[in-house]
Structure formats: structure tokens, C-alpha cells
Design a protein around this motif. Structure first.
Motif, PDB file in Angstrom:
ATOM      1  N   LYS A 124      -2.667   3.837  -3.220  1.00 29.23           N
ATOM      2  CA  LYS A 124      -2.586   2.701  -4.130  1.00 29.23           C
ATOM      3  C   LYS A 124      -2.406   1.434  -3.321  1.00 29.23           C
ATOM      4  CE  LYS A 124      -0.306   1.443  -8.433  1.00 29.23           C
ATOM      5  NZ  LYS A 124       0.694   1.872  -9.407  1.00 29.23           N
ATOM      6  N   ARG A 125      -3.244   0.438  -3.637  1.00 36.87           N
ATOM      7  CA  ARG A 125      -3.179  -0.859  -2.959  1.00 36.87           C
ATOM      8  C   ARG A 125      -2.986  -1.935  -4.030  1.00 36.87           C
ATOM      9  NH1 ARG A 125      -8.376  -1.487  -0.309  1.00 36.87           N
ATOM     10  NH2 ARG A 125      -7.473  -0.444   1.455  1.00 36.87           N
ATOM     11  N   ILE A 126      -1.994  -2.790  -3.832  1.00 36.81           N
ATOM     12  CA  ILE A 126      -1.740  -3.883  -4.772  1.00 36.81           C
ATOM     13  C   ILE A 126      -1.937  -5.197  -4.017  1.00 36.81           C
ATOM     14  CG2 ILE A 126      -0.039  -5.007  -6.257  1.00 36.81           C
ATOM     15  CD1 ILE A 126       1.232  -2.193  -6.611  1.00 36.81           C
ATOM     16  N   SER A 127      -2.743  -6.080  -4.607  1.00 37.11           N
ATOM     17  CA  SER A 127      -3.046  -7.364  -3.974  1.00 37.11           C
ATOM     18  C   SER A 127      -2.722  -8.507  -4.915  1.00 37.11           C
ATOM     19  CB  SER A 127      -4.535  -7.432  -3.593  1.00 37.11           C
ATOM     20  OG  SER A 127      -4.867  -6.397  -2.700  1.00 37.11           O
ATOM     21  N   LYS A 128      -2.080  -9.552  -4.362  1.00 35.82           N
ATOM     22  CA  LYS A 128      -1.741 -10.720  -5.171  1.00 35.82           C
ATOM     23  C   LYS A 128      -2.911 -11.695  -5.153  1.00 35.82           C
ATOM     24  CE  LYS A 128       0.524 -12.956  -1.282  1.00 35.82           C
ATOM     25  NZ  LYS A 128       1.761 -13.363  -0.669  1.00 35.82           N
ATOM     26  N   LYS A 129      -3.054 -12.416  -6.252  1.00 35.60           N
ATOM     27  CA  LYS A 129      -4.155 -13.366  -6.369  1.00 35.60           C
ATOM     28  C   LYS A 129      -3.827 -14.639  -5.610  1.00 35.60           C
ATOM     29  CE  LYS A 129      -7.527 -14.941  -9.685  1.00 35.60           C
ATOM     30  NZ  LYS A 129      -8.018 -14.817 -11.046  1.00 35.60           N
ATOM     31  N   ALA A 183      -7.470   5.524  15.341  1.00 35.19           N
ATOM     32  CA  ALA A 183      -7.402   4.170  15.902  1.00 35.19           C
ATOM     33  C   ALA A 183      -7.706   3.126  14.831  1.00 35.19           C
ATOM     34  CB  ALA A 183      -8.377   4.029  17.065  1.00 35.19           C
ATOM     35  N   GLN A 184      -8.658   3.433  13.975  1.00 35.50           N
ATOM     36  CA  GLN A 184      -9.021   2.510  12.895  1.00 35.50           C
ATOM     37  C   GLN A 184      -7.906   2.445  11.844  1.00 35.50           C
ATOM     38  OE1 GLN A 184     -13.020   3.206  11.528  1.00 35.50           O
ATOM     39  NE2 GLN A 184     -12.784   1.814   9.810  1.00 35.50           N
ATOM     40  N   ILE A 185      -7.271   3.577  11.568  1.00 35.99           N
ATOM     41  CA  ILE A 185      -6.147   3.616  10.623  1.00 35.99           C
ATOM     42  C   ILE A 185      -5.021   2.733  11.148  1.00 35.99           C
ATOM     43  CG2 ILE A 185      -4.310   5.066   9.649  1.00 35.99           C
ATOM     44  CD1 ILE A 185      -6.384   7.377   9.607  1.00 35.99           C
ATOM     45  N   GLU A 186      -4.709   2.881  12.420  1.00 40.23           N
ATOM     46  CA  GLU A 186      -3.614   2.119  13.032  1.00 40.23           C
ATOM     47  C   GLU A 186      -3.907   0.621  12.971  1.00 40.23           C
ATOM     48  OE1 GLU A 186       0.060   2.088  13.975  1.00 40.23           O
ATOM     49  OE2 GLU A 186      -0.935   3.985  13.604  1.00 40.23           O
ATOM     50  N   LYS A 187      -5.164   0.256  13.297  1.00 39.55           N
ATOM     51  CA  LYS A 187      -5.563  -1.147  13.262  1.00 39.55           C
ATOM     52  C   LYS A 187      -5.468  -1.715  11.850  1.00 39.55           C
ATOM     53  CE  LYS A 187      -9.590  -2.495  14.918  1.00 39.55           C
ATOM     54  NZ  LYS A 187     -10.852  -2.542  15.643  1.00 39.55           N
ATOM     55  N   GLY A 188      -5.917  -0.952  10.870  1.00 32.53           N
ATOM     56  CA  GLY A 188      -5.983  -1.430   9.494  1.00 32.53           C
ATOM     57  C   GLY A 188      -4.654  -1.458   8.768  1.00 32.53           C
ATOM     58  N   LYS A 189      -3.685  -0.725   9.293  1.00 33.39           N
ATOM     59  CA  LYS A 189      -2.399  -0.580   8.615  1.00 33.39           C
ATOM     60  C   LYS A 189      -1.676  -1.906   8.397  1.00 33.39           C
ATOM     61  CE  LYS A 189      -0.027   2.661  10.390  1.00 33.39           C
ATOM     62  NZ  LYS A 189       0.879   3.645  10.969  1.00 33.39           N
ATOM     63  N   ASN A 190      -1.747  -2.808   9.354  1.00 33.47           N
ATOM     64  CA  ASN A 190      -0.966  -4.034   9.280  1.00 33.47           C
ATOM     65  C   ASN A 190      -1.783  -5.292   8.997  1.00 33.47           C
ATOM     66  OD1 ASN A 190       1.532  -2.697   9.817  1.00 33.47           O
ATOM     67  ND2 ASN A 190       0.825  -2.470  11.918  1.00 33.47           N
ATOM     68  N   PHE A 191      -3.092  -5.124   8.751  1.00 35.94           N
ATOM     69  CA  PHE A 191      -3.913  -6.283   8.422  1.00 35.94           C
ATOM     70  C   PHE A 191      -3.550  -6.800   7.041  1.00 35.94           C
ATOM     71  CE2 PHE A 191      -7.807  -4.903  11.098  1.00 35.94           C
ATOM     72  CZ  PHE A 191      -7.298  -5.554  12.196  1.00 35.94           C
ATOM     73  N   SER A 204     -10.186   0.218 -10.091  1.00 40.29           N
ATOM     74  CA  SER A 204      -9.642  -1.115  -9.841  1.00 40.29           C
ATOM     75  C   SER A 204      -9.343  -1.743 -11.190  1.00 40.29           C
ATOM     76  CB  SER A 204     -10.653  -1.993  -9.105  1.00 40.29           C
ATOM     77  OG  SER A 204     -10.973  -1.465  -7.848  1.00 40.29           O
ATOM     78  N   GLU A 205      -8.186  -2.394 -11.286  1.00 42.30           N
ATOM     79  CA  GLU A 205      -7.811  -3.051 -12.525  1.00 42.30           C
ATOM     80  C   GLU A 205      -6.927  -4.247 -12.219  1.00 42.30           C
ATOM     81  OE1 GLU A 205      -5.060  -0.704 -15.020  1.00 42.30           O
ATOM     82  OE2 GLU A 205      -4.733   0.551 -13.245  1.00 42.30           O
ATOM     83  N   ILE A 206      -6.814  -5.141 -13.197  1.00 47.44           N
ATOM     84  CA  ILE A 206      -5.924  -6.283 -13.073  1.00 47.44           C
ATOM     85  C   ILE A 206      -4.681  -5.963 -13.894  1.00 47.44           C
ATOM     86  CG2 ILE A 206      -5.602  -8.750 -13.486  1.00 47.44           C
ATOM     87  CD1 ILE A 206      -7.772  -8.121 -11.356  1.00 47.44           C
ATOM     88  N   VAL A 207      -3.511  -5.970 -13.233  1.00 47.31           N
ATOM     89  CA  VAL A 207      -2.234  -5.704 -13.894  1.00 47.31           C
ATOM     90  C   VAL A 207      -1.291  -6.861 -13.569  1.00 47.31           C
ATOM     91  CG1 VAL A 207      -0.274  -4.126 -14.084  1.00 47.31           C
ATOM     92  CG2 VAL A 207      -2.573  -3.198 -13.697  1.00 47.31           C
ATOM     93  N   ASP A 208      -0.849  -7.572 -14.583  1.00 48.65           N
ATOM     94  CA  ASP A 208       0.044  -8.725 -14.384  1.00 48.65           C
ATOM     95  C   ASP A 208      -0.520  -9.713 -13.362  1.00 48.65           C
ATOM     96  OD1 ASP A 208       1.873  -7.677 -16.230  1.00 48.65           O
ATOM     97  OD2 ASP A 208       2.929  -6.549 -14.665  1.00 48.65           O
ATOM     98  N   GLY A 209      -1.831  -9.940 -13.423  1.00 46.20           N
ATOM     99  CA  GLY A 209      -2.476 -10.899 -12.528  1.00 46.20           C
ATOM    100  C   GLY A 209      -2.742 -10.391 -11.125  1.00 46.20           C
ATOM    101  N   LYS A 210      -2.405  -9.132 -10.848  1.00 42.55           N
ATOM    102  CA  LYS A 210      -2.621  -8.553  -9.519  1.00 42.55           C
ATOM    103  C   LYS A 210      -3.765  -7.535  -9.570  1.00 42.55           C
ATOM    104  CE  LYS A 210       2.107  -9.249  -8.115  1.00 42.55           C
ATOM    105  NZ  LYS A 210       3.165  -8.827  -7.240  1.00 42.55           N
ATOM    106  N   LEU A 211      -4.471  -7.408  -8.451  1.00 47.67           N
ATOM    107  CA  LEU A 211      -5.528  -6.417  -8.321  1.00 47.67           C
ATOM    108  C   LEU A 211      -4.887  -5.107  -7.872  1.00 47.67           C
ATOM    109  CD1 LEU A 211      -8.563  -5.650  -8.228  1.00 47.67           C
ATOM    110  CD2 LEU A 211      -8.558  -6.442  -5.845  1.00 47.67           C
ATOM    111  N   VAL A 212      -5.009  -4.073  -8.706  1.00 47.79           N
ATOM    112  CA  VAL A 212      -4.439  -2.765  -8.396  1.00 47.79           C
ATOM    113  C   VAL A 212      -5.595  -1.792  -8.196  1.00 47.79           C
ATOM    114  CG1 VAL A 212      -2.963  -0.885  -9.202  1.00 47.79           C
ATOM    115  CG2 VAL A 212      -2.361  -3.262  -9.738  1.00 47.79           C
ATOM    116  N   GLN A 231       0.852  -1.189   0.000  1.00 45.71           N
ATOM    117  CA  GLN A 231       0.000   0.000   0.000  1.00 45.71           C
ATOM    118  C   GLN A 231       0.888   1.239   0.000  1.00 45.71           C
ATOM    119  OE1 GLN A 231      -3.961  -1.074   2.294  1.00 45.71           O
ATOM    120  NE2 GLN A 231      -2.311  -0.997   3.729  1.00 45.71           N
ATOM    121  N   GLU A 232       0.461   2.255  -0.742  1.00 46.40           N
ATOM    122  CA  GLU A 232       1.179   3.531  -0.785  1.00 46.40           C
ATOM    123  C   GLU A 232       0.242   4.636  -0.301  1.00 46.40           C
ATOM    124  OE1 GLU A 232       2.388   4.167  -4.855  1.00 46.40           O
ATOM    125  OE2 GLU A 232       3.226   2.148  -5.005  1.00 46.40           O
TER     126      GLU A 232
END
Length: 127
Positions: free
Chosen positions: A120-125, A27-35, A101-109, A12-13
Motif C-alpha cells: 500500500k502506497r499513500i501519496s499526498k496531493k 539493488a533497485q528495491i534499496e534505491k527505491g525505498k527512500n525516494f 488506485s483511489e482518492i481517499v480524503d484527498g490522497k492517492l491510495v 508505504q507498507e
């Protein structure tokens, strides 16, 4: 391009700055940062069920591209919008940010923009 699948956040950026800007409590930002939460997408043509799964909480948006749908923001507010598909990207105008949201090189961007800050959030499939 099919979005269907289960994705786990890889990177995440500008997370903190963006979440503060759109009014998420510290508090919610802090909790969500490392999930390492997952996003699960079921696509059937232009119909989507898009779920973000956090420990103890899931947010699901169901929509049909081109039709008005009721959606939920990152902060849990409900609103109505028309989701678009432009150049292979899902495009949503949330009340205080623009999201793609888009798929780039098989990843959800996923990219959200508000007030000059781009998150920006990048997630692997996974499946």
C-alpha cells in the motif's frame, strides 16, 4: 471523482516484501525505498496519463478506461490490459499483481496485491 494532480509519496507498507515477490532486483528495491518520488495524473473523462517520476527516470502509462491499452509494470515490462473503473477505483490486473488506485480524503491510495502480500502506497496531493 477526478484523479488529476501531482502527488508525493507519504508512506508505504510492505514495500520490500512485495517488490521481492514480483521480481524487482534487490539493488533497485534499496534505491527505491527512500525516494520521495511523485505521481502525476492527467485525467480527461475516461482518458488518463499516469506518470511515476523517479530521479532520472519516468514511467508513463496512457490509457482509456474500458479499452485495451499497452501498459508498463514496476519492473519495466510491457503488457496489454483493460483498465476498469469500479466504485471510484481504477483497477488494473498486471501480469503478476492486482492493482487499485483511489482518492481517499484527498490522497492517492494505491494498493497492489500478489501472493498474499499487500503493498500500500499513500501519496499526498501537491498540486
Amino acid at each position: 471523482m477526478s484523479f488529476s494532480g501531482k502527488y508525493e509519496v507519504e508512506s508505504q507498507e510492505n514495500y520490500d516484501a512485495f517488490m521481492k515477490l514480483i521480481g524487482i532486483p534487490d539493488a533497485q528495491i534499496e534505491k527505491g525505498k527512500n525516494f520521495k518520488y511523485t505521481t502525476e495524473v492527467v485525467q480527461n473523462g475516461n482518458e488518463f496519463t499516469w506518470s511515476q517520476i523517479y530521479p532520472g527516470h519516468t514511467t508513463t502509462n496512457t490509457f482509456v478506461v474500458g479499452q485495451e491499452s499497452e501498459m508498463h509494470t514496476m519492473g519495466g515490462k510491457t503488457f496489454k490490459t483493460v483498465v476498469k473503473l469500479e466504485g471510484g477505483k481504477i483497477v488494473v490486473d498486471f501480469p503478476n499483481y492486482h492493482h487499485t488506485s483511489e482518492i481517499v480524503d484527498g490522497k492517492l491510495v494505491e494498493t497492489s496485491v500478489s501472493g498474499g502480500i499487500t503493498f500500500k502506497r499513500i501519496s499526498k496531493k501537491l498540486a
